[in-house]
Design a protein around this motif. Structure first.
Motif, PDB file in Angstrom:
ATOM      1  N   ASN A 140      38.762 -24.955  27.267  1.00  0.00           N
ATOM      2  CA  ASN A 140      37.826 -24.435  28.264  1.00  0.00           C
ATOM      3  C   ASN A 140      38.378 -24.568  29.693  1.00  0.00           C
ATOM      4  O   ASN A 140      37.675 -24.977  30.607  1.00  0.00           O
ATOM      5  CB  ASN A 140      36.456 -25.104  28.154  1.00  0.00           C
ATOM      6  N   LEU A 141      39.646 -24.231  29.874  1.00  0.00           N
ATOM      7  CA  LEU A 141      40.282 -24.280  31.185  1.00  0.00           C
ATOM      8  C   LEU A 141      40.360 -22.874  31.764  1.00  0.00           C
ATOM      9  O   LEU A 141      40.572 -21.909  31.039  1.00  0.00           O
ATOM     10  CB  LEU A 141      41.690 -24.883  31.084  1.00  0.00           C
ATOM     11  N   GLY A 142      40.192 -22.766  33.051  1.00  0.00           N
ATOM     12  CA  GLY A 142      40.230 -21.470  33.709  1.00  0.00           C
ATOM     13  C   GLY A 142      41.469 -21.301  34.554  1.00  0.00           C
ATOM     14  O   GLY A 142      42.390 -22.117  34.535  1.00  0.00           O
ATOM     15  N   ILE A 143      41.458 -20.223  35.326  1.00  0.00           N
ATOM     16  CA  ILE A 143      42.609 -19.892  36.153  1.00  0.00           C
ATOM     17  C   ILE A 143      42.129 -19.300  37.468  1.00  0.00           C
ATOM     18  O   ILE A 143      41.093 -18.636  37.515  1.00  0.00           O
ATOM     19  CB  ILE A 143      43.563 -18.931  35.401  1.00  0.00           C
TER      20      ILE A 143
ATOM     21  N   ALA B 246      36.642 -20.469  33.474  1.00  0.00           N
ATOM     22  CA  ALA B 246      36.298 -19.531  34.539  1.00  0.00           C
ATOM     23  C   ALA B 246      37.520 -18.787  35.055  1.00  0.00           C
ATOM     24  O   ALA B 246      38.644 -19.280  34.983  1.00  0.00           O
ATOM     25  CB  ALA B 246      35.644 -20.290  35.695  1.00  0.00           C
ATOM     26  N   THR B 247      37.272 -17.604  35.577  1.00  0.00           N
ATOM     27  CA  THR B 247      38.293 -16.799  36.238  1.00  0.00           C
ATOM     28  C   THR B 247      37.871 -16.630  37.688  1.00  0.00           C
ATOM     29  O   THR B 247      36.770 -16.151  37.946  1.00  0.00           O
ATOM     30  CB  THR B 247      38.419 -15.410  35.578  1.00  0.00           C
TER      31      THR B 247
ATOM     32  N   GLY C 221      35.960 -14.812  28.669  1.00  0.00           N
ATOM     33  CA  GLY C 221      35.301 -16.112  28.671  1.00  0.00           C
ATOM     34  C   GLY C 221      34.876 -16.564  30.051  1.00  0.00           C
ATOM     35  O   GLY C 221      35.193 -15.979  31.057  1.00  0.00           O
ATOM     36  N   GLY C 222      34.137 -17.636  30.088  1.00  0.00           N
ATOM     37  CA  GLY C 222      33.720 -18.225  31.351  1.00  0.00           C
ATOM     38  C   GLY C 222      32.996 -17.230  32.230  1.00  0.00           C
ATOM     39  O   GLY C 222      32.344 -16.317  31.757  1.00  0.00           O
ATOM     40  N   THR C 223      33.146 -17.412  33.528  1.00  0.00           N
ATOM     41  CA  THR C 223      32.541 -16.501  34.490  1.00  0.00           C
ATOM     42  C   THR C 223      33.591 -16.079  35.485  1.00  0.00           C
ATOM     43  O   THR C 223      34.551 -16.802  35.742  1.00  0.00           O
ATOM     44  CB  THR C 223      31.393 -17.199  35.252  1.00  0.00           C
TER      45      THR C 223
END
Length: 85
Positions: free
Chosen positions: A36-39, A61-62, A79-81
């Protein structure tokens, strides 16, 4: 510039960007190993760009900060937001 091949996000604060007047194309899939890591995509200004073309699987999240980011397929940012500023 271009990055190809798989990319694994291993930290919660990963930033990818391009310098003024440059572009970066990321064609490999970006994943997070199910963590669950974003960028954060961070082109330096409006003359820089980041182009994402891979079938990415990261679930965090992005965020987009700075200049333009393009995704060539609907599953390039998943994924994420998503948010931008």
């Amino acid at each position: 510039s271009a990055w190809s091949g798989p990319i694994t996000i291993a930290d919660a604060s990963v930033r990818v960007g391009a310098q003024v007047g440059a572009s970066l194309t990321i064609s490999g899939p970006i994943g997070d190993g199910g963590n669950n890591l974003g960028i954060i995509y961070r082109p330096q200004d409006a003359s820089a760009s980041v182009i994402v073309t891979g079938a990415n699987t990261y679930t965090g999240a992005t965020s987009i900060v700075g200049g333009p980011v393009s995704a060539t397929t609907l599953n390039s940012v998943v994924g994420g937001t998503a948010s931008s500023s």
